[in-house]
Every structure is written in C-alpha cells, then in structure tokens.
Design an enzyme around this catalytic site. Structure first.
Site, PDB file in Angstrom:
ATOM      1  N   TYR A 133       0.699  -1.056   0.187  1.00  0.00           N
ATOM      2  CA  TYR A 133       0.067   0.006  -0.038  1.00  0.00           C
ATOM      3  C   TYR A 133       0.727   1.433   0.047  1.00  0.00           C
ATOM      4  O   TYR A 133       1.519   1.607   1.082  1.00  0.00           O
ATOM      5  CB  TYR A 133      -0.850   0.163   1.246  1.00  0.00           C
ATOM      6  CG  TYR A 133      -1.700   0.961   1.202  1.00  0.00           C
ATOM      7  CD1 TYR A 133      -2.119   2.051   0.269  1.00  0.00           C
ATOM      8  CD2 TYR A 133      -2.664   1.271   2.500  1.00  0.00           C
ATOM      9  CE1 TYR A 133      -3.067   2.857   0.377  1.00  0.00           C
ATOM     10  CE2 TYR A 133      -3.550   2.436   2.518  1.00  0.00           C
ATOM     11  CZ  TYR A 133      -3.883   3.462   1.502  1.00  0.00           C
ATOM     12  OH  TYR A 133      -4.548   4.139   1.487  1.00  0.00           O
ATOM     13  N   LYS A 161      -1.750  -1.517  -3.843  1.00  0.00           N
ATOM     14  CA  LYS A 161      -2.770  -0.494  -3.847  1.00  0.00           C
ATOM     15  C   LYS A 161      -2.013   0.754  -3.834  1.00  0.00           C
ATOM     16  O   LYS A 161      -1.329   1.243  -2.937  1.00  0.00           O
ATOM     17  CB  LYS A 161      -3.573  -0.583  -2.808  1.00  0.00           C
ATOM     18  CG  LYS A 161      -4.381   0.633  -2.513  1.00  0.00           C
ATOM     19  CD  LYS A 161      -5.224   0.664  -1.254  1.00  0.00           C
ATOM     20  CE  LYS A 161      -5.963   2.088  -1.200  1.00  0.00           C
ATOM     21  NZ  LYS A 161      -6.710   2.020   0.310  1.00  0.00           N
TER      22      LYS A 161
END
Length: 307
Positions: A133, A161
């Site tokens: 992330y 992400k």
C-alpha cells in the site's frame, strides 16, 4: 489473485454517540455494499489508527459473521514498526481472511532499501498473500517504481494499492511487473484512467456510499469501455473531490449519514464535517441519485423496446 480484481470497499467504522463501535450500522453498511467484489477491513478509511486491537478483532469477526455470500475479505495490518506487524500476522486469528493490506511505514521515512526490507520481512512471515500500500500523502514517502518492481518478485506479494496520484508511475509499474501482479488504484478519481492503462481495480472510499454507481463505472472500464466509464465518473467527480475536502473518513461519513447508512461520528483528533460540507455533499448526492435513476430507466426502456 483474480479474487481482488474489481471494486473493493474500504469500509468505514461506524461509531455510536458513546464513541463505541456501532455494529447495527456496520451491518447496514455491509448490506448496502453487498454487490462489491470484496471488502477491505481495517484500512485507513476505517480509522484504524484510532481503533484498539480488541476493536479491530471485533470488527473483523463481525464482518466475517455477516458475510452470507462469502465475499472475499482483505484485512489491514500495517505499522512503522516491522516487528509489530510480524507479531500480529503470526499470532492473530486470520481465519476467514483472504489477504493482507499493509501500508508503507509512515512517519519514520525509511529509505527505499528500508521499505524493501520491511515488506520482505512481512511477506516472509505472513500466512496470507500481501498487498503493498503506497500512500505518500499519509506516510511521507513514495514507494518508487524500482521498489515495487523488486517486491513484485516475492512469491507472497501479489500486488500494490497505489494512492500516489501519479499516472506515469502507474504505467511504469504495470509495464514492469509480472502479468499476474495486480495494480489497484487507491485514488477514486484516477480509477478510470488507471484501469485504461492496465490497472486491475480500486480499493474505494466513494464505494461506501455509491457502491452500485461506482461499481458500474469500474466494470465498464475493466471491460474496455473507458469512454462510458469516463462519462459515468465525470458525474461523480465533484462529489468525490468534496469527500476529501475535510479529510478522510470525515467526508464519507457525512455522505453515509446523508444516505441513512450510518452516523457521521469520527474519533479525535478528527472532528465531524462542517455544515457547509454537509450541505454541499447532500445536494451533490441527490443529483447523482436522480441521474442514476434516469439512466436505469432509459436503459430498461431501450432494452424493452429494442428492435
């Protein structure tokens, strides 16, 4: 990991007036977002920084117990303390969880070599596949293309992400990583262009309140109809921007309160959104819902009377 292609909802954590977790409201949110491709529990939008460990476990257990269609669940476990992440991964009960979302270390601003070492330790220890992330606006450090490419070679890291807001970086990562490495948008407003250049989906804030409308946009973009997806997204862009004017999840909780899904309460140091933002979101939300109803009517009419 085709399980995580499409629209993942970064679930908020509803609170009662006593500042405890509002489980009836959370159940209502789960029902409201039941058509999403998967749920993300304990992400940034869940106010994970302000939840105790026992609350995090309670929310996860509740989501697992209220998942009749066995929707895939991604659970957030991240910290700027590598050892703490490893400890949680190896001691917590993660049954019923399909993958881990782990945020890039924040505040300490590690070097790129430090980021690689951090995630390697996590991926080595994790019993579940790990999604990187990257969110430099919160962590203070951007994961470089080279770092993501290096980590994409780890057998237990299946994607990233990326909320860096850099379309050029997205293109470089997508073109330089294995075909089965997922690139997932962490920025709602950039989702359509990211999917247009080969991205695989989004972990969304917007989808909490507009799961059908945004879900349709994501599906159209994934199916190659970027022009239609762009038209759909353009109708939600101002609303999306407004959601973040006073921080996340302040805006999305206001929107969910307007929609009658859950309350607008947040935990300090966050404070509830202003009346001005609430009025703005309310008028925009109503306009989007009216437009959506018109689109459904026209679509059904065309289908019924098609020659």
């Amino acid at each position: 990991m085709e399980t995580f292609i499409g629209q993942g909802i970064a679930l908020v954590t509803p609170f009662t007036s006593e500042n405890t977790i509002d489980f009836p409201a959370l159940k209502k949110l789960l029902e409201h977002t039941k058509d999403a491709d998967y749920w993300v529990v304990n992400g940034t939008t869940a106010e994970s920084a302000n939840l105790s460990k026992s609350e995090k476990r309670a929310v996860l257990n509740f989501v697992k117990s209220n998942n009749p269609t066995e929707k895939p669940i991604m659970f957030g476990i991240g910290s700027n303390n590598t050892a703490e992440v490893v400890e949680q991964l190896t001691t917590w009960d993660l049954s019923g969880v399909d993958a881990i979302l782990s945020v890039c270390p924040y505040y300490v601003k590690p070097t790129q070599a430090g980021i690689v070492a951090h995630y390697t330790a996590i991926a080595d220890a994790s019993p579940l596949p790990v999604l990187l992330y990257n969110v430099p606006g919160r962590t203070g450090v951007n994961m470089s293309v080279e770092t993501i490419v290096t980590l994409s070679q780890h057998k237990n890291i299946f994607g990233v992400k990326d909320a860096g807001g850099d379309l050029a970086q997205a293109m470089r990562v997508i073109s330089s990583t294995p075909d089965d490495f997922l690139y997932i948008s962490g920025d709602d407003a950039l989702t359509v262009p990211i999917l247009g250049v080969g991205g695989n989906g989004v972990i969304t804030v917007l989808g909490n309140v507009l799961p059908q409308e945004f879900g349709s946009t994501v599906k159209n973009a994934l199916n190659g109809d970027v022009k239609l997806a762009t038209k759909q997204m353009s109708e939600m862009l101002d609303f999306t921007d407004a959601l973040f004017e006073e921080g996340n999840p302040v805006g999305i909780k206001l929107a969910l309160d307007i929609a009658g899904i859950c309350g607008k309460r947040v935990r300090l140091p966050l404070v509830e959104g202003s009346e001005e933002l609430e009025q703005k979101l309310s008028s925009m939300y109503e306009a989007i819902k009216i437009s959506s109803r018109k689109s459904i009517f026209v679509s059904n009419f065309d289908a019924k009377y098609a020659i």
